[in-house]
Design a protein around this motif. Structure first.
Motif, PDB file in Angstrom:
ATOM      1  N   VAL B 234     -32.417 -26.112 -14.198  1.00  0.00           N
ATOM      2  CA  VAL B 234     -32.782 -24.703 -14.268  1.00  0.00           C
ATOM      3  C   VAL B 234     -32.777 -24.200 -15.706  1.00  0.00           C
ATOM      4  N   LEU B 235     -33.798 -23.456 -16.047  1.00  0.00           N
ATOM      5  CA  LEU B 235     -33.811 -22.726 -17.319  1.00  0.00           C
ATOM      6  C   LEU B 235     -33.733 -21.249 -16.986  1.00  0.00           C
ATOM      7  N   LEU B 236     -32.761 -20.574 -17.554  1.00  0.00           N
ATOM      8  CA  LEU B 236     -32.597 -19.150 -17.276  1.00  0.00           C
ATOM      9  C   LEU B 236     -32.924 -18.349 -18.528  1.00  0.00           C
ATOM     10  N   PHE B 237     -33.724 -17.335 -18.386  1.00  0.00           N
ATOM     11  CA  PHE B 237     -34.032 -16.463 -19.520  1.00  0.00           C
ATOM     12  C   PHE B 237     -33.617 -15.040 -19.171  1.00  0.00           C
ATOM     13  N   PHE B 238     -32.821 -14.453 -20.022  1.00  0.00           N
ATOM     14  CA  PHE B 238     -32.360 -13.086 -19.758  1.00  0.00           C
ATOM     15  C   PHE B 238     -32.942 -12.106 -20.761  1.00  0.00           C
ATOM     16  N   ASP B 239     -33.485 -11.042 -20.226  1.00  0.00           N
ATOM     17  CA  ASP B 239     -33.842  -9.919 -21.087  1.00  0.00           C
ATOM     18  C   ASP B 239     -32.550  -9.172 -21.378  1.00  0.00           C
ATOM     19  N   ILE B 240     -32.384  -8.758 -22.614  1.00  0.00           N
ATOM     20  CA  ILE B 240     -31.108  -8.136 -22.930  1.00  0.00           C
ATOM     21  C   ILE B 240     -31.315  -6.957 -23.853  1.00  0.00           C
ATOM     22  N   GLY B 241     -30.471  -5.976 -23.687  1.00  0.00           N
ATOM     23  CA  GLY B 241     -30.556  -4.813 -24.556  1.00  0.00           C
ATOM     24  C   GLY B 241     -31.580  -3.805 -24.050  1.00  0.00           C
ATOM     25  N   GLY B 242     -31.576  -2.638 -24.626  1.00  0.00           N
ATOM     26  CA  GLY B 242     -32.513  -1.589 -24.268  1.00  0.00           C
ATOM     27  C   GLY B 242     -32.377  -1.183 -22.821  1.00  0.00           C
ATOM     28  N   SER B 243     -33.496  -1.172 -22.111  1.00  0.00           N
ATOM     29  CA  SER B 243     -33.480  -0.669 -20.748  1.00  0.00           C
ATOM     30  C   SER B 243     -32.680  -1.581 -19.815  1.00  0.00           C
ATOM     31  N   MET B 244     -32.385  -2.795 -20.266  1.00  0.00           N
ATOM     32  CA  MET B 244     -31.627  -3.709 -19.398  1.00  0.00           C
ATOM     33  C   MET B 244     -30.143  -3.342 -19.337  1.00  0.00           C
ATOM     34  N   ASP B 245     -29.688  -2.461 -20.230  1.00  0.00           N
ATOM     35  CA  ASP B 245     -28.275  -2.093 -20.245  1.00  0.00           C
ATOM     36  C   ASP B 245     -27.792  -1.590 -18.886  1.00  0.00           C
ATOM     37  N   ASP B 246     -28.682  -0.938 -18.149  1.00  0.00           N
ATOM     38  CA  ASP B 246     -28.283  -0.407 -16.841  1.00  0.00           C
ATOM     39  C   ASP B 246     -27.971  -1.515 -15.848  1.00  0.00           C
ATOM     40  N   HIS B 247     -28.445  -2.704 -16.150  1.00  0.00           N
ATOM     41  CA  HIS B 247     -28.330  -3.767 -15.153  1.00  0.00           C
ATOM     42  C   HIS B 247     -27.380  -4.871 -15.578  1.00  0.00           C
ATOM     43  N   ILE B 248     -26.575  -4.573 -16.615  1.00  0.00           N
ATOM     44  CA  ILE B 248     -25.738  -5.638 -17.176  1.00  0.00           C
ATOM     45  C   ILE B 248     -24.839  -6.280 -16.114  1.00  0.00           C
ATOM     46  N   LYS B 249     -24.270  -5.426 -15.257  1.00  0.00           N
ATOM     47  CA  LYS B 249     -23.300  -5.967 -14.299  1.00  0.00           C
ATOM     48  C   LYS B 249     -23.963  -6.980 -13.364  1.00  0.00           C
ATOM     49  N   LEU B 250     -25.088  -6.565 -12.826  1.00  0.00           N
ATOM     50  CA  LEU B 250     -25.813  -7.421 -11.900  1.00  0.00           C
ATOM     51  C   LEU B 250     -26.198  -8.738 -12.569  1.00  0.00           C
ATOM     52  N   CYS B 251     -26.688  -8.624 -13.805  1.00  0.00           N
ATOM     53  CA  CYS B 251     -27.148  -9.826 -14.508  1.00  0.00           C
ATOM     54  C   CYS B 251     -25.986 -10.754 -14.813  1.00  0.00           C
ATOM     55  N   ASN B 351     -36.412  -9.244 -11.009  1.00  0.00           N
ATOM     56  CA  ASN B 351     -36.424  -7.918 -11.605  1.00  0.00           C
ATOM     57  C   ASN B 351     -35.336  -7.045 -10.991  1.00  0.00           C
ATOM     58  N   PRO B 352     -34.407  -6.544 -11.802  1.00  0.00           N
ATOM     59  CA  PRO B 352     -33.320  -5.722 -11.252  1.00  0.00           C
ATOM     60  C   PRO B 352     -33.773  -4.343 -10.776  1.00  0.00           C
ATOM     61  N   THR B 379     -32.062  -8.995  -5.825  1.00  0.00           N
ATOM     62  CA  THR B 379     -31.153  -8.715  -4.724  1.00  0.00           C
ATOM     63  C   THR B 379     -30.931 -10.040  -4.028  1.00  0.00           C
ATOM     64  N   LEU B 380     -29.980 -10.064  -3.103  1.00  0.00           N
ATOM     65  CA  LEU B 380     -29.721 -11.323  -2.417  1.00  0.00           C
ATOM     66  C   LEU B 380     -30.982 -11.839  -1.749  1.00  0.00           C
ATOM     67  N   GLN B 381     -31.675 -10.883  -1.086  1.00  0.00           N
ATOM     68  CA  GLN B 381     -32.876 -11.273  -0.374  1.00  0.00           C
ATOM     69  C   GLN B 381     -33.944 -11.755  -1.349  1.00  0.00           C
ATOM     70  N   GLY B 382     -34.061 -11.019  -2.461  1.00  0.00           N
ATOM     71  CA  GLY B 382     -35.061 -11.371  -3.459  1.00  0.00           C
ATOM     72  C   GLY B 382     -34.794 -12.755  -4.029  1.00  0.00           C
ATOM     73  N   ILE B 383     -33.521 -13.029  -4.295  1.00  0.00           N
ATOM     74  CA  ILE B 383     -33.187 -14.344  -4.848  1.00  0.00           C
ATOM     75  C   ILE B 383     -33.532 -15.431  -3.834  1.00  0.00           C
ATOM     76  N   GLY B 384     -33.243 -15.132  -2.568  1.00  0.00           N
ATOM     77  CA  GLY B 384     -33.578 -16.093  -1.521  1.00  0.00           C
ATOM     78  C   GLY B 384     -35.057 -16.425  -1.535  1.00  0.00           C
ATOM     79  N   LYS B 385     -35.884 -15.369  -1.633  1.00  0.00           N
ATOM     80  CA  LYS B 385     -37.333 -15.592  -1.646  1.00  0.00           C
ATOM     81  C   LYS B 385     -37.746 -16.354  -2.892  1.00  0.00           C
ATOM     82  N   ALA B 386     -37.156 -15.963  -4.030  1.00  0.00           N
ATOM     83  CA  ALA B 386     -37.510 -16.616  -5.290  1.00  0.00           C
ATOM     84  C   ALA B 386     -37.201 -18.108  -5.205  1.00  0.00           C
TER      85      ALA B 386
END
Lengths: 271, 392
Positions: B234-251, B351-352, B379-386
């Motif tokens: 697996v290669l994971l790429f994270f967007d970070i900073g800016g508008s992503m700050d709201d989603h830090i916990k989830l990420c 996408n969070p 979301t859990l469901q979204g990850i399942g689909k992904a």
């Protein structure tokens, strides 16, 4: 019975207390830390200092928990049965004991080192939960429970390649060996090279810490590497003066290969 | 005994359990240590903290709780990270900043002042409680203190700015401060484990062995197969900073779950859209770039690519040359994204932002087309689909 620094190993107060707590409470001790800070050596030193036998189980990526308990060699039994060997009647002849069994079987307390537990599959620690907690397991082939005669002292090392499961961590004590500070490092060097002159140690340590302080270095040299390096320096009869001339950016230095393990880092030195 | 201390640790997010507390009491009962605070410190640390990322938090809480007792002083627990002190951080400061620091009485003074401000800020922040929750001077994961944190004295409100950087730690690495809520995510990601037989033949294939033994007139003939392994990469790429700050916990939850679940996993960070450079350590993002080409060359198409980001940006940042908010990008984000979808067979975007809101942001739609519709909500469901789509 308590663990102290030995003539060859310097242990911090925190480490001593963690080891002694682990011995008293009979719980495994997990040791983490930068590579080369003496994690594996710790078990050997505990064994030497308490004069107990050391059993080490080196974990690899293919190691399974079962291998630590026992393996049933069905194939050689099958073969023996075809050859009509007498041995075949007793299944115990085909049970190959693992390191854990060996440790449980010992009449005296032993030190069991489970080295680099994070190398194995992610399920590995979970598969050992019960065995390490209760210090017993069930052997299906022999239909009996193998129980530790004397609970061994268990030291587990990890290089942080994978996170360990919480349930596993809860049953253990934890100690993080941080990189030694200047004084401790000097003590460690002194333990290894008693006759070395102070000026030489100071010069070598200066180069060593300067190297560690270069931010862009990928693999920072560790304690075990400076020990090796100083050995090379003494064999090569390098003087403190030769080292003092070196500055970050001035390129190569004597026996740099002992400290720098990466060609990109060598290039970094020259900038 | 020490129950308050235990409860404070728990409340402040150090994952301690009752069992560990009881073991600590047992250790005290068995006189593992003498009745001294510093020995108690070492003992309780090794019994209660099981991950180096919590050591620092533990130190803070311990320092506050046992304030003034014997040899322990608050100072010991308030060490400024050594990185600030070494020469290299000075190199990172511009001449003007150095001047300003001198004007304030040298780096040491500045750091002292920062410490004071930090403590004040904490008190206000935590509503008068003296417990320090979020701080972190950890020498371990810690490059948390962005050299930018020393951006004291660049404008009028300089102190406030410095605190903000310190407290918020805007670009902190994702693997910190994750609690135990990741189990669900782990379960979802587990679906991505596919066991394949590869490599050395080391397991007995019973069926084939029986067959070939019978063919061999009862003389044993062994047939082996490679053992099953979880070989997903697996290669994971994270967007970070800016508008992503709201989603830090989830990420960060996703990150910690993924880190646990996969043997072969590499992660990289980007900002808004993938361009020619990525980075692996957020704090050093300005001087430790990894060329995106290197990544494309290094990993073969067996790797499954998961990109996590809100894809919310100005459309120019995707479509245009020089569109990035941070630098002059010679090639558009879209070009780079297409290189990824060409190189790797499986690329999904998580996408969070809630799926029903996607249509209000144009860039999300654009990105969704680029990743061939493989965008799923985080979301859990979204990850399942992904994951379903990654396995195809």
């Amino acid at each position: 019975m308590s663990f102290k620094s030995t003539s060859t190993y310097i242990a911090s107060d925190g480490l001593k207390i963690a080891v002694n707590a682990s011995i008293t409470l009979q719980k495994p001790l997990i040791v983490k830390g930068e590579p080369g800070t003496g994690k594996t050596l710790l078990a050997e030193e505990i064994a030497a200092s308490l004069s107990k036998k050391l059993i080490s189980w080196n974990v690899k990526s293919t190691t399974t928990a079962q291998q630590g308990l026992y393996e049933y060699d069905a194939v050689s039994r099958l073969r023996d049965s075809q050859l009509g060997d007498e041995k075949v009647n007793d299944i115990a002849n085909y049970i190959v004991k693992g390191k854990l069994w060996e440790a449980f079987d010992s009449e005296e307390q032993v030190i069991l080192l489970i080295d680099e537990v994070d190398k194995a599959d992610i399920e590995f620690p979970n598969d050992l939960l019960q065995e390490l907690d209760k210090m017993e397991f069930y052997c299906y082939e022999l239909k009996k429970t193998i129980k530790a005669k004397v609970r061994p002292i268990i030291i587990i090392t990890s290089n942080n390649e994978k996170e360990l499961p919480d349930a596993f961590l809860r049953r253990c004590l934890f100690h993080y060996i941080s990189f030694p500070d200047r004084d401790t490092l000097k003590e460690i060097i002194n333990v290894h090279y008693e006759k070395l002159e102070d000026t030489m140690i100071n010069s070598a340590m200066r180069v060593f810490y300067d190297l560690r302080n270069i931010r862009s270095i990928k693999k920072r040299p560790s304690t075990s590497e400076i020990i090796d390096w100083i050995k090379l320096l003494t064999i090569g009869k390098i003087t403190a003066k030769e080292l003092d001339g070196w500055q970050p950016g001035s390129g190569d230095f004597p026996y740099s290969g002992a400290l720098i393990k990466n060609e990109q880092d060598l290039i970094t030195l020259k900038i | 005994m020490f129950l308050d201390f235990f409860l404070i640790l728990k409340n402040q997010g150090v994952p301690v359990t009752l069992k560990e507390y009881l073991s600590l009491l047992e250790a005290l009962h068995k006189n593992v240590i003498n009745q001294r605070v510093d020995e108690f410190y070492h003992l309780s640390k090794s019994m209660l903290v099981k991950n180096e990322k919590h050591l620092d938090k533990f130190d803070h809480i311990f320092g506050e709780y046992f304030k003034g007792m014997e040899s322990i002083t608050n100072e010991d627990f308030f060490k400024i990270p050594e990185e600030w002190m070494n020469k290299n951080s000075e190199k990172l400061l511009s001449p003007e900043q150095m001047e300003q620091i001198k004007a304030m009485g040298g780096l040491d003074k500045v750091l002292d002042r920062l410490k004071e401000l930090l403590e004040e800020q904490k008190e206000r922040h935590e509503g008068g409680s003296k417990w320090i929750g979020t701080g972190g001077t950890s020498p371990f994961g810690a490059y948390g203190y962005n050299p930018e944190g020393i951006r004291i004295g660049q404008n009028e409100s300089r102190h406030r700015k410095a605190i903000k950087v310190w407290d918020k730690r805007a670009f902190k690495n994702l693997d910190e401060n994750v609690d135990l809520e990741t189990r669900n995510l782990k379960m979802a990601l587990r679906k991505l484990r596919t066991l394949t037989r590869e490599g050395k033949q080391e397991e007995l294939d019973i069926k084939k062995t029986v067959k070939s033994t019978s063919n061999n007139a009862g003389i044993l003939h062994l047939e082996m197969v490679p053992s099953k392994k979880n070989n997903i990469k697996v290669l994971l790429f994270f967007d970070i900073g800016g508008s992503m700050d709201d989603h830090i916990k989830l990420c960060s939850e996703l990150f910690s779950a993924a880190k646990y679940e996969f043997k072969h996993m590499e992660h990289y960070y980007f900002h808004n859209c993938i361009y020619e450079n990525l980075w692996q350590n957020n704090i050093r993002r300005h001087n430790e770039h990894i060329p995106t080409y290197d990544i494309l060359h290094k990993f073969n198409k067996e790797y499954k690519v998961i990109i996590v980001g809100d894809a919310s940006m100005s459309p120019y940042e995707i479509a245009s040359q020089y569109g990035s908010v941070e630098h002059y990008n010679e090639e558009s984000g879209e070009t780079w994204m297409r290189r990824f979808t060409e190189q790797f067979n499986n690329v999904v975007w998580l996408n969070p932002i809630q799926e029903k809101e996607w249509k209000y942001t144009r860039s999300i739609g654009m990105m969704k087309i680029i990743v061939k519709d493989q965008m799923y909500p985080l979301t859990l469901q979204g990850i399942g689909k992904a994951i379903q789509s990654l396995l195809n």
